[in-house]
Design a protein around this motif. Structure first.
Motif, PDB file in Angstrom:
ATOM      1  N   MET A 248      -9.406  27.195   2.226  1.00 34.83           N
ATOM      2  CA  MET A 248      -9.306  26.998   3.580  1.00 34.83           C
ATOM      3  C   MET A 248      -7.735  28.148   4.418  1.00 34.83           C
ATOM      4  SD  MET A 248     -11.696  27.417   6.287  1.00 34.83           S
ATOM      5  CE  MET A 248     -11.917  27.984   8.109  1.00 34.83           C
ATOM      6  N   SER A 249      -6.951  27.407   4.258  1.00 32.20           N
ATOM      7  CA  SER A 249      -5.796  28.391   4.775  1.00 32.20           C
ATOM      8  C   SER A 249      -5.559  29.558   4.153  1.00 32.20           C
ATOM      9  CB  SER A 249      -4.851  26.479   4.170  1.00 32.20           C
ATOM     10  OG  SER A 249      -4.557  26.957   2.629  1.00 32.20           O
ATOM     11  N   LYS A 250      -5.984  29.514   2.845  1.00 36.88           N
ATOM     12  CA  LYS A 250      -5.486  30.998   2.152  1.00 36.88           C
ATOM     13  C   LYS A 250      -6.674  32.043   3.245  1.00 36.88           C
ATOM     14  CE  LYS A 250      -4.830  30.204  -2.482  1.00 36.88           C
ATOM     15  NZ  LYS A 250      -5.790  30.132  -3.884  1.00 36.88           N
ATOM     16  N   PHE A 251      -7.651  32.168   3.707  1.00 36.70           N
ATOM     17  CA  PHE A 251      -8.533  32.307   4.148  1.00 36.70           C
ATOM     18  C   PHE A 251      -8.118  32.809   6.006  1.00 36.70           C
ATOM     19  CE2 PHE A 251     -12.045  33.135   7.730  1.00 36.70           C
ATOM     20  CZ  PHE A 251     -12.131  34.000   7.312  1.00 36.70           C
ATOM     21  N   VAL A 252      -7.352  31.968   5.629  1.00 36.97           N
ATOM     22  CA  VAL A 252      -6.274  32.257   7.550  1.00 36.97           C
ATOM     23  C   VAL A 252      -5.418  32.694   7.937  1.00 36.97           C
ATOM     24  CG1 VAL A 252      -5.960  30.468   9.653  1.00 36.97           C
ATOM     25  CG2 VAL A 252      -7.641  29.503   8.924  1.00 36.97           C
ATOM     26  N   SER A 253      -4.358  32.715   6.245  1.00 40.85           N
ATOM     27  CA  SER A 253      -3.311  33.187   5.961  1.00 40.85           C
ATOM     28  C   SER A 253      -3.700  34.977   6.120  1.00 40.85           C
ATOM     29  CB  SER A 253      -2.653  32.407   5.056  1.00 40.85           C
ATOM     30  OG  SER A 253      -3.214  32.999   4.123  1.00 40.85           O
ATOM     31  N   ARG A 254      -5.376  35.059   5.479  1.00 45.23           N
ATOM     32  CA  ARG A 254      -5.203  36.697   5.086  1.00 45.23           C
ATOM     33  C   ARG A 254      -5.708  37.326   6.505  1.00 45.23           C
ATOM     34  NH1 ARG A 254     -10.082  36.833   0.808  1.00 45.23           N
ATOM     35  NH2 ARG A 254     -10.100  34.989   1.365  1.00 45.23           N
ATOM     36  N   PHE A 255      -6.403  35.975   7.485  1.00 42.98           N
ATOM     37  CA  PHE A 255      -6.904  36.474   8.463  1.00 42.98           C
ATOM     38  C   PHE A 255      -6.125  37.170   9.423  1.00 42.98           C
ATOM     39  CE2 PHE A 255      -8.400  35.801  12.690  1.00 42.98           C
ATOM     40  CZ  PHE A 255      -9.215  36.899  12.939  1.00 42.98           C
ATOM     41  N   PHE A 256      -5.176  36.613   9.235  1.00 41.39           N
ATOM     42  CA  PHE A 256      -3.666  37.149  10.609  1.00 41.39           C
ATOM     43  C   PHE A 256      -2.758  38.028  10.158  1.00 41.39           C
ATOM     44  CE2 PHE A 256      -4.401  32.766  12.081  1.00 41.39           C
ATOM     45  CZ  PHE A 256      -5.163  33.345  13.349  1.00 41.39           C
ATOM     46  N   LYS A 257      -2.728  38.323   8.251  1.00 44.97           N
ATOM     47  CA  LYS A 257      -2.439  39.568   7.772  1.00 44.97           C
ATOM     48  C   LYS A 257      -2.428  40.481   8.071  1.00 44.97           C
ATOM     49  CE  LYS A 257       0.340  36.687   4.879  1.00 44.97           C
ATOM     50  NZ  LYS A 257       0.669  36.409   3.380  1.00 44.97           N
ATOM     51  N   ASP A 258      -3.916  40.554   7.949  1.00 43.26           N
ATOM     52  CA  ASP A 258      -4.858  42.020   8.155  1.00 43.26           C
ATOM     53  C   ASP A 258      -4.492  42.386   9.005  1.00 43.26           C
ATOM     54  OD1 ASP A 258      -6.894  43.610   7.264  1.00 43.26           O
ATOM     55  OD2 ASP A 258      -8.530  42.978   8.446  1.00 43.26           O
ATOM     56  N   GLU A 259      -4.525  43.816   9.257  1.00 39.27           N
ATOM     57  CA  GLU A 259      -3.761  44.918   9.876  1.00 39.27           C
ATOM     58  C   GLU A 259      -5.133  46.008  10.585  1.00 39.27           C
ATOM     59  OE1 GLU A 259      -0.486  45.571   9.850  1.00 39.27           O
ATOM     60  OE2 GLU A 259       0.849  44.330   9.665  1.00 39.27           O
ATOM     61  N   SER A 260      -5.833  46.057   9.934  1.00 37.89           N
ATOM     62  CA  SER A 260      -6.745  47.082   9.845  1.00 37.89           C
ATOM     63  C   SER A 260      -7.667  47.141  11.087  1.00 37.89           C
ATOM     64  CB  SER A 260      -8.148  47.378   8.684  1.00 37.89           C
ATOM     65  OG  SER A 260      -8.851  45.736   8.734  1.00 37.89           O
ATOM     66  N   GLY A 261      -7.875  46.210  11.361  1.00 44.82           N
ATOM     67  CA  GLY A 261      -8.048  46.063  12.788  1.00 44.82           C
ATOM     68  C   GLY A 261      -7.504  46.796  14.125  1.00 44.82           C
ATOM     69  N   ALA A 262      -6.388  45.904  14.231  1.00 49.54           N
ATOM     70  CA  ALA A 262      -5.758  46.904  14.778  1.00 49.54           C
ATOM     71  C   ALA A 262      -5.103  48.723  14.331  1.00 49.54           C
ATOM     72  CB  ALA A 262      -4.196  46.319  14.127  1.00 49.54           C
ATOM     73  N   THR A 263      -5.113  48.847  13.417  1.00 50.15           N
ATOM     74  CA  THR A 263      -5.606  50.588  13.248  1.00 50.15           C
ATOM     75  C   THR A 263      -6.756  51.444  14.277  1.00 50.15           C
ATOM     76  OG1 THR A 263      -4.107  49.725  11.254  1.00 50.15           O
ATOM     77  CG2 THR A 263      -4.780  52.749  11.285  1.00 50.15           C
ATOM     78  N   ALA A 264      -8.307  50.522  13.584  1.00 45.66           N
ATOM     79  CA  ALA A 264      -8.968  51.080  13.952  1.00 45.66           C
ATOM     80  C   ALA A 264      -8.714  51.480  15.806  1.00 45.66           C
ATOM     81  CB  ALA A 264     -10.296  50.073  13.947  1.00 45.66           C
ATOM     82  N   ILE A 265      -8.306  49.769  16.448  1.00 42.26           N
ATOM     83  CA  ILE A 265      -8.002  50.032  17.939  1.00 42.26           C
ATOM     84  C   ILE A 265      -7.308  51.350  18.028  1.00 42.26           C
ATOM     85  CG2 ILE A 265      -7.470  48.857  20.261  1.00 42.26           C
ATOM     86  CD1 ILE A 265      -7.955  46.032  18.337  1.00 42.26           C
ATOM     87  N   GLU A 266      -6.377  51.169  17.965  1.00 41.26           N
ATOM     88  CA  GLU A 266      -5.184  52.336  18.522  1.00 41.26           C
ATOM     89  C   GLU A 266      -5.507  54.180  17.755  1.00 41.26           C
ATOM     90  OE1 GLU A 266      -2.328  51.397  15.290  1.00 41.26           O
ATOM     91  OE2 GLU A 266      -1.103  49.978  15.951  1.00 41.26           O
ATOM     92  N   TYR A 267      -6.623  54.219  16.930  1.00 47.02           N
ATOM     93  CA  TYR A 267      -7.349  55.649  17.065  1.00 47.02           C
ATOM     94  C   TYR A 267      -8.448  55.546  18.406  1.00 47.02           C
ATOM     95  CZ  TYR A 267      -5.230  56.933  12.235  1.00 47.02           C
ATOM     96  OH  TYR A 267      -4.773  57.020  11.112  1.00 47.02           O
ATOM     97  N   GLY A 268      -8.603  54.218  17.999  1.00 49.84           N
ATOM     98  CA  GLY A 268      -9.527  54.574  19.431  1.00 49.84           C
ATOM     99  C   GLY A 268      -8.917  54.887  20.619  1.00 49.84           C
ATOM    100  N   LEU A 269      -7.670  53.822  20.967  1.00 45.61           N
ATOM    101  CA  LEU A 269      -7.424  54.807  22.100  1.00 45.61           C
ATOM    102  C   LEU A 269      -6.286  56.206  21.734  1.00 45.61           C
ATOM    103  CD1 LEU A 269      -4.852  51.063  22.118  1.00 45.61           C
ATOM    104  CD2 LEU A 269      -6.699  52.879  24.159  1.00 45.61           C
TER     105      LEU A 269
END
Length: 55
Positions: free
Chosen positions: A1-22
């Motif tokens: 479970m801790s691996k999933f949480v750490s991967r979730f916080f390291k994933d930046e693909s959503g931030a990139t999508a938001i930047e492109y949307g802005l």
């Protein structure tokens, strides 16, 4: 479970999508503002032409 949480916080693909949307939003707002200004300018020009023709 801790691996999933750490991967979730390291994933930046959503931030990139938001930047492109802005960026796309800002470009769309600039295009709309420019088209509106152009439309007002053309309206004034045609009104002047109409006045000149009517005189």
């Amino acid at each position: 479970m801790s691996k999933f949480v750490s991967r979730f916080f390291k994933d930046e693909s959503g931030a990139t999508a938001i930047e492109y949307g802005l960026i796309a939003t800002f470009i769309a707002v600039a295009i709309i503002a420019g088209a509106q200004a152009l439309g007002l300018s053309l309206n004034d020009m045609f009104a002047n032409v109409s006045t000149q023709i009517g005189s």
